[in-house]
Structures are given as C-alpha cells and as structure tokens.
Write an enzyme that holds these catalytic residues in place. Structure first.
Site, PDB file in Angstrom:
ATOM      1  N   ASP A 133       0.867  -1.169   0.000  1.00  0.00           N
ATOM      2  CA  ASP A 133       0.000   0.000   0.000  1.00  0.00           C
ATOM      3  C   ASP A 133       0.912   1.230   0.000  1.00  0.00           C
ATOM      4  O   ASP A 133       2.099   1.126   0.332  1.00  0.00           O
ATOM      5  CB  ASP A 133      -0.880  -0.033   1.253  1.00  0.00           C
ATOM      6  CG  ASP A 133      -1.763   1.194   1.380  1.00  0.00           C
ATOM      7  OD1 ASP A 133      -2.321   1.630   0.374  1.00  0.00           O
ATOM      8  OD2 ASP A 133      -1.867   1.715   2.510  1.00  0.00           O
ATOM      9  N   ASP A 135      -0.255   5.040   0.918  1.00  0.00           N
ATOM     10  CA  ASP A 135      -0.541   6.030   1.963  1.00  0.00           C
ATOM     11  C   ASP A 135      -0.521   5.386   3.345  1.00  0.00           C
ATOM     12  O   ASP A 135      -1.165   4.355   3.574  1.00  0.00           O
ATOM     13  CB  ASP A 135      -1.899   6.668   1.714  1.00  0.00           C
ATOM     14  CG  ASP A 135      -1.922   7.477   0.428  1.00  0.00           C
ATOM     15  OD1 ASP A 135      -2.389   8.619   0.465  1.00  0.00           O
ATOM     16  OD2 ASP A 135      -1.473   6.969  -0.623  1.00  0.00           O
ATOM     17  N   ASP A 289      -2.001  -0.870   5.804  1.00  0.00           N
ATOM     18  CA  ASP A 289      -2.441  -0.395   7.114  1.00  0.00           C
ATOM     19  C   ASP A 289      -3.950  -0.321   7.260  1.00  0.00           C
ATOM     20  O   ASP A 289      -4.458  -0.219   8.375  1.00  0.00           O
ATOM     21  CB  ASP A 289      -1.870   1.008   7.379  1.00  0.00           C
ATOM     22  CG  ASP A 289      -2.556   2.078   6.534  1.00  0.00           C
ATOM     23  OD1 ASP A 289      -3.151   3.011   7.117  1.00  0.00           O
ATOM     24  OD2 ASP A 289      -2.512   1.975   5.292  1.00  0.00           O
ATOM     25  N   ASN A 292      -8.934  -1.674   3.382  1.00  0.00           N
ATOM     26  CA  ASN A 292      -8.919  -1.993   1.957  1.00  0.00           C
ATOM     27  C   ASN A 292      -7.654  -2.733   1.531  1.00  0.00           C
ATOM     28  O   ASN A 292      -7.497  -3.081   0.359  1.00  0.00           O
ATOM     29  CB  ASN A 292      -9.100  -0.726   1.113  1.00  0.00           C
ATOM     30  CG  ASN A 292      -7.942   0.244   1.256  1.00  0.00           C
ATOM     31  OD1 ASN A 292      -7.412   0.428   2.348  1.00  0.00           O
ATOM     32  ND2 ASN A 292      -7.555   0.877   0.162  1.00  0.00           N
TER      33      ASN A 292
END
Length: 340
Positions: A133, A135, A289, A292
């Site tokens: 991921d 962000d 984190d 999703n």
C-alpha cells in the site's frame, strides 16, 4: 541437532552473547515436551524482535508462551540486518484452534518488543514479490487528506477517510465522495507535496535490500498515480497501480477516471504479478495499514500490517506496530532448521 540450551541459565547479557547466531538450540529443561515430534506441517514459527534482547527477556517470553499452552521446541537468535537488533525465532507446537496472534503480540509488547507467528517463512535470498500500500504504509501521510488540508477542506475529507479505513464505508464510494470535495484545486498548490513525499521510516532501505536480492516491488494503492509515480524512481519500484485524478486546465475536476483500485483490485494486482514473475510459493508478501488492504494481504503468502488500524492488525498474519519498516526483514531471514 546437537546444540542445547538451559533456559534457566539465561541471564541479563544480550542474547547474542549466550546463543550463537543462526544456530538452532534444543531445550534441556521442561520448556519442551520431548515426546512430541513436530513436522513441517505442524510446526509454527514465532519471532520476537524490535529491541535489544537480553537472555532474561527471552526467558520471560518463553514462560509467557508456556502459559498459552504453546510448547517451544527449539530457539534461534539471528541478525536480520546489521542495522537491526538481534531477533529470536522459536519453533513451537501450538494448541488446536485459532492461532493466538494477539496473545503473542501482547506478550511481546509487555517486554518492550514485538512478536508474531509466521504461517510461512519467506526467504530473503530467494527472489520474491512485495506488494505495498502507499498512503500511511510506504509514506507517512494520506495524500488525499494533505491535499484537502492545503485546500482548507480537510475536516470534511478526513471524516470520510476514517470511515473507509475502518471498513465502515465501501472504498469506491468513499473515494468518489472525497475526490469530489477537491474540485477546482490548482495543481501548482499540490506540486510541492508530490515532490517531497515523506517516506515511512526504513522503507527506502528495505527496498534497496530487496532489490539486491532480485525481489520485485510494487505499489497497489487506493491513492493516486500522481504520487505513486513520484515514488517509483525513489524506491526503484517495478510497478505502481493507483487511481487517476482527472485534470482540466491545471485544476482537479473532482472526478476519478479509469478503473478504481479498491481492495479487490489490489488482490488482482498481486495475483497477476505473482503469475507474471512465476514467484515461488511462500515468496509473496503484502503490506498495508487499512481495511482496503486486507483482501490483498489475505492473497499473499504473508500479509503484514504496518502501523495498522486495530482491525487490520487483528486480521493480518503479522504486524509491525512501531519502528522502521526495515524490521520486515525479521520475517524474511529466519534461518531454516535442517529438518525443515
């Protein structure tokens, strides 16, 4: 295996002064039940890491495992990277039922460390695939929140972001709602953010190590290509997948174009890259984190929560809840016992 250790003799010296690195030790005392034989299928590997470990810390952790009805059989101290404190791996037999992942984490935390049960042992020296991921994982910020802060609509966007990351709102719905609030923002306002994205501690060093070992690196992000592509060169990434903001006359239109990179799309990306590079079984890792990221993490051989939301930490195979992402190497460098 000839190396033996008496847990009761462990003292306050650093564990590396009491155990030879990368050697597996059997227990001389009652920590291990001699009658039980572990196989590759029944063995579980527990790692303890994150702080400089004293022998007494290891003993306290082994005692905590015993209280959980976990039977430690062998133990090994190892160095995942010269810049990381020594870690410890424990081969153990676990009681039937759900893996006590949270109990392991809590026991380690009480000792000022981090701990995890590893369902697979990916090996750093074998080429693999890491899908990340972006962000709040590869970088410290949520880009859409920072754009909103610059445009003075932060509170409105952040509330929707929080709902999505906690799994209370479908990601695609939340994305469209948040991006709509960015309509009219000039690119010149957000260009400095793109040019100076704050990397998560340890991510650059981690990527450098993995590239030297011929790992493939990818970002699969619900964020935006504008930022993911800026990271690609900085981290030597092989691929980036993210959402595309529509731009007209150097302003954001408030719309996303093309396919949405949501939870299912992230998993599709991971599986496609696994097949494209014919990655060996056990050698695919996903980190993230938020809620999703869970589908992608479940599709990987090892899914690791990175400073994750409580729901994500609970469901992930393992977690790094504090400190550098370089600590991911603790999960990739456990020495394989000869009988494995």
């Amino acid at each position: 295996m000839q190396n033996m250790i008496d847990v009761d003799q462990l003292d306050v010296r650093p564990v590396e002064d009491q155990l030879t690195l990368s050697k597996w030790y059997e227990f001389e005392n009652a920590q291990a039940e001699k009658g039980e034989v572990l196989t590759e299928k029944t063995a579980q590997y527990i790692v303890l890491f994150g702080a400089r470990l004293a022998g007494t810390t290891l003993k306290a952790f082994l005692d905590a495992l015993t209280l959980m009805h976990i039977v430690p059989h062998t133990v090994c101290a190892y160095q995942a990277h010269p810049d990381l404190p020594i870690g410890v791996a424990i081969k153990a037999g676990l009681p039937a039922g759900e893996l006590p992942k949270s109990d392991i984490r809590h026991a380690a935390k009480k000792l000022g460390c981090q701990g995890a049960i590893l369902p697979n042992l990916p090996q750093l020296d074998i080429p693999g695939l890491l899908v990340m991921d972006m962000d709040s994982t590869a970088i410290e910020i949520e880009c859409i929140d920072e754009i909103a802060r610059l445009a003075d609509v932060y509170d409105e966007v952040a509330s929707v972001t929080a709902e999505a990351m906690a799994g209370k709102l479908a990601f695609s719905e939340s994305l469209h709602k948040r991006v709509a609030k960015l309509q009219g923002i000039e690119l010149s306002l957000i260009s400095p953010l793109k040019d100076d994205l704050p990397l998560m501690m340890g991510i650059k060093q981690l990527c450098e190590v993995l590239k030297t070992k011929n790992w493939r690196l990818a970002i699969a992000s619900g964020g935006f290509t504008w930022f993911a592509e800026a990271l690609q060169e900085r981290l030597s990434l092989d691929h980036v997948y993210a959402n595309t903001l529509e731009i007209d006359a150097q302003r954001l239109t408030g719309r996303v174009i093309g396919d949405i990179v949501d939870a299912e799309k992230k998993a599709e990306v991971l599986n496609a890259l696994r097949e494209r590079y014919t990655v060996d079984t056990g050698q695919v890792i996903a980190i993230g984190d938020g809620a999703n990221d869970l589908v992608m993490m479940a599709a990987a051989d090892l899914g690791v929560a990175i400073h994750g939301k409580p729901k994500v930490v609970e469901q992930a195979d393992a977690a790094i809840c504090e400190g550098s992402l370089l600590q991911l190497l603790h999960f990739m460098t456990v020495p394989l016992p000869r009988e494995y």
